[in-house]
Write a protein that holds these residues in place. Structure first.
Motif, PDB file in Angstrom:
ATOM      1  N   GLY A  84      34.342  48.655  53.751  1.00 26.51           N
ATOM      2  CA  GLY A  84      35.339  49.670  53.420  1.00 26.51           C
ATOM      3  C   GLY A  84      36.675  49.054  53.065  1.00 26.51           C
ATOM      4  N   LEU A  85      37.067  48.011  53.817  1.00 27.55           N
ATOM      5  CA  LEU A  85      38.340  47.352  53.524  1.00 27.55           C
ATOM      6  C   LEU A  85      38.305  46.681  52.158  1.00 27.55           C
ATOM      7  CD1 LEU A  85      41.140  46.605  54.572  1.00 27.55           C
ATOM      8  CD2 LEU A  85      40.123  44.560  55.607  1.00 27.55           C
ATOM      9  N   ALA A  86      37.176  46.067  51.817  1.00 27.70           N
ATOM     10  CA  ALA A  86      37.053  45.433  50.498  1.00 27.70           C
ATOM     11  C   ALA A  86      37.162  46.476  49.389  1.00 27.70           C
ATOM     12  CB  ALA A  86      35.720  44.690  50.398  1.00 27.70           C
ATOM     13  N   PHE A  87      36.502  47.608  49.571  1.00 27.97           N
ATOM     14  CA  PHE A  87      36.573  48.702  48.593  1.00 27.97           C
ATOM     15  C   PHE A  87      38.007  49.201  48.473  1.00 27.97           C
ATOM     16  CE2 PHE A  87      36.351  53.011  47.106  1.00 27.97           C
ATOM     17  CZ  PHE A  87      35.212  53.120  46.334  1.00 27.97           C
ATOM     18  N   LEU A  88      38.651  49.442  49.615  1.00 27.82           N
ATOM     19  CA  LEU A  88      40.017  49.983  49.627  1.00 27.82           C
ATOM     20  C   LEU A  88      40.995  49.038  48.935  1.00 27.82           C
ATOM     21  CD1 LEU A  88      41.679  51.551  52.791  1.00 27.82           C
ATOM     22  CD2 LEU A  88      42.958  50.088  51.252  1.00 27.82           C
ATOM     23  N   LEU A  89      40.930  47.748  49.287  1.00 22.33           N
ATOM     24  CA  LEU A  89      41.870  46.782  48.699  1.00 22.33           C
ATOM     25  C   LEU A  89      41.641  46.619  47.201  1.00 22.33           C
ATOM     26  CD1 LEU A  89      41.947  44.036  51.486  1.00 22.33           C
ATOM     27  CD2 LEU A  89      43.677  45.782  50.981  1.00 22.33           C
ATOM     28  N   SER A  90      40.373  46.644  46.783  1.00 22.50           N
ATOM     29  CA  SER A  90      40.073  46.555  45.355  1.00 22.50           C
ATOM     30  C   SER A  90      40.603  47.782  44.615  1.00 22.50           C
ATOM     31  CB  SER A  90      38.567  46.430  45.147  1.00 22.50           C
ATOM     32  OG  SER A  90      38.222  46.476  43.778  1.00 22.50           O
ATOM     33  N   TRP A  91      40.408  48.955  45.202  1.00 23.20           N
ATOM     34  CA  TRP A  91      40.892  50.200  44.616  1.00 23.20           C
ATOM     35  C   TRP A  91      42.408  50.156  44.424  1.00 23.20           C
ATOM     36  CZ3 TRP A  91      38.286  54.789  43.314  1.00 23.20           C
ATOM     37  CH2 TRP A  91      39.065  55.922  43.137  1.00 23.20           C
ATOM     38  N   LEU A  92      43.116  49.754  45.489  1.00 21.33           N
ATOM     39  CA  LEU A  92      44.573  49.687  45.433  1.00 21.33           C
ATOM     40  C   LEU A  92      45.039  48.621  44.454  1.00 21.33           C
ATOM     41  CD1 LEU A  92      47.286  50.671  46.542  1.00 21.33           C
ATOM     42  CD2 LEU A  92      47.019  49.047  48.430  1.00 21.33           C
ATOM     43  N   ALA A  93      44.365  47.465  44.461  1.00 20.98           N
ATOM     44  CA  ALA A  93      44.738  46.381  43.551  1.00 20.98           C
ATOM     45  C   ALA A  93      44.579  46.800  42.095  1.00 20.98           C
ATOM     46  CB  ALA A  93      43.890  45.144  43.837  1.00 20.98           C
ATOM     47  N   ASN A  94      43.535  47.563  41.784  1.00 18.64           N
ATOM     48  CA  ASN A  94      43.340  48.047  40.414  1.00 18.64           C
ATOM     49  C   ASN A  94      44.507  48.925  39.973  1.00 18.64           C
ATOM     50  OD1 ASN A  94      40.842  46.781  40.322  1.00 18.64           O
ATOM     51  ND2 ASN A  94      39.719  48.609  40.923  1.00 18.64           N
ATOM     52  N   LEU A  95      44.919  49.835  40.859  1.00 18.24           N
ATOM     53  CA  LEU A  95      46.030  50.723  40.527  1.00 18.24           C
ATOM     54  C   LEU A  95      47.319  49.934  40.310  1.00 18.24           C
ATOM     55  CD1 LEU A  95      45.317  53.500  43.179  1.00 18.24           C
ATOM     56  CD2 LEU A  95      45.137  53.783  40.705  1.00 18.24           C
ATOM     57  N   ILE A  96      47.579  48.980  41.208  1.00 19.66           N
ATOM     58  CA  ILE A  96      48.800  48.172  41.097  1.00 19.66           C
ATOM     59  C   ILE A  96      48.762  47.338  39.824  1.00 19.66           C
ATOM     60  CG2 ILE A  96      50.086  46.281  42.151  1.00 19.66           C
ATOM     61  CD1 ILE A  96      49.225  47.364  44.882  1.00 19.66           C
ATOM     62  N   ALA A  97      47.593  46.774  39.495  1.00 22.04           N
ATOM     63  CA  ALA A  97      47.482  45.928  38.307  1.00 22.04           C
ATOM     64  C   ALA A  97      47.780  46.714  37.039  1.00 22.04           C
ATOM     65  CB  ALA A  97      46.086  45.322  38.240  1.00 22.04           C
ATOM     66  N   VAL A  98      47.274  47.938  36.955  1.00 20.03           N
ATOM     67  CA  VAL A  98      47.526  48.769  35.767  1.00 20.03           C
ATOM     68  C   VAL A  98      49.019  49.072  35.640  1.00 20.03           C
ATOM     69  CG1 VAL A  98      47.133  51.035  34.739  1.00 20.03           C
ATOM     70  CG2 VAL A  98      45.224  49.777  35.720  1.00 20.03           C
ATOM     71  N   ILE A  99      49.654  49.452  36.744  1.00 21.91           N
ATOM     72  CA  ILE A  99      51.093  49.736  36.711  1.00 21.91           C
ATOM     73  C   ILE A  99      51.877  48.477  36.365  1.00 21.91           C
ATOM     74  CG2 ILE A  99      53.078  50.441  38.096  1.00 21.91           C
ATOM     75  CD1 ILE A  99      51.227  52.724  37.344  1.00 21.91           C
ATOM     76  N   ALA A 100      51.451  47.325  36.903  1.00 18.81           N
ATOM     77  CA  ALA A 100      52.143  46.066  36.622  1.00 18.81           C
ATOM     78  C   ALA A 100      52.093  45.721  35.139  1.00 18.81           C
ATOM     79  CB  ALA A 100      51.530  44.939  37.451  1.00 18.81           C
ATOM     80  N   VAL A 101      50.944  45.969  34.512  1.00 19.13           N
ATOM     81  CA  VAL A 101      50.824  45.706  33.071  1.00 19.13           C
ATOM     82  C   VAL A 101      51.803  46.584  32.285  1.00 19.13           C
ATOM     83  CG1 VAL A 101      49.300  45.933  31.073  1.00 19.13           C
ATOM     84  CG2 VAL A 101      48.451  44.899  33.186  1.00 19.13           C
TER      85      VAL A 101
END
Length: 214
Positions: free
Chosen positions: A35-52
């Motif tokens: 669950g933690l791996a899923f959660l961190l990946s989910w959050l990282a995807n959102l942050i990466a898109v905003i960062a771009v």
């Protein structure tokens, strides 16, 4: 921008598909870690898109009625109309009943990497794209917009954070209640998908049209 991000973030976090998958992960043999791996990946995807987006704009919103500004609004309008059409199509012609996805049978043996990849696959990329188009208006010279973007990413992950913490603090009770929630989501998945698609699509379409003509 803040209101749009609030609507989009809420729609993302309420999505039934990824929440059902996350509950299955939490109920597996290594549920908390997966669950933690899923959660961190989910959050990282959102942050990466905003960062771009922020890198492309330099943290400064495009001038009003300029070509980049109009393009961003047009993208939101296109996404909004696509969501309305998709919601209407799913309402009139719901998919045929089918069994659970094949990956659910191998959930106990899934690795943390698999759980992280699953988060990427289940992310509602249409809504994420709408959030990215909205973030074009962010002015990072002000703390309010920093807070708005941070709040959007956390809001879009909120359901996962709450369920992960619930399982950590009270695993027995949490697993029973989350399984009941997953059953409810599976029985109402179609209604939730249609409702979220129509509501967010109408909101984005109306807002975009107003911004184009105002």
């Amino acid at each position: 921008m803040v209101l749009d991000l609030l609507v989009i973030g809420t729609a993302i976090t309420l999505g039934p598909l990824h929440n059902s998958a996350f509950i299955l992960l939490l109920a597996s043999r290594r549920g908390v870690r997966q669950g933690l791996a899923f959660l961190l990946s989910w959050l990282a995807n959102l942050i990466a898109v905003i960062a771009v987006v922020v890198l492309l704009t330099g943290g400064q919103p495009p001038a009003r009625q300029s070509a980049p500004s109009t393009a961003g609004i047009a993208v939101k309008l296109a996404i909004g109309l696509a969501l309305v059409l998709y919601g209407g199509y799913r309402h009139r012609r719901p998919p045929r009943p089918h069994g659970p996805p094949r990956w659910t049978a191998r959930i106990d043996s899934a690795s943390a990497f698999t759980a992280a990849a699953l988060a990427w696959l289940l992310q509602p990329w249409g809504l994420v794209a709408a959030g990215a188009a909205t973030a074009l208006d962010a002015d990072l010279s002000t703390p309010n917009d920093w807070l708005a973007l941070t709040g959007y990413c956390l809001l879009a992950t909120l359901s996962l954070i709450v369920m992960e913490m619930y399982v950590v603090w009270s695993p027995t009770v949490a697993n029973a209640r989350l399984n009941a929630l997953r059953s409810w989501l599976e029985h109402h998945q179609e209604q939730l998908v249609v409702t979220l698609a129509l509501l967010v699509g109408l909101w984005l379409s109306a807002r975009s049209i107003y911004e184009l003509v105002a």
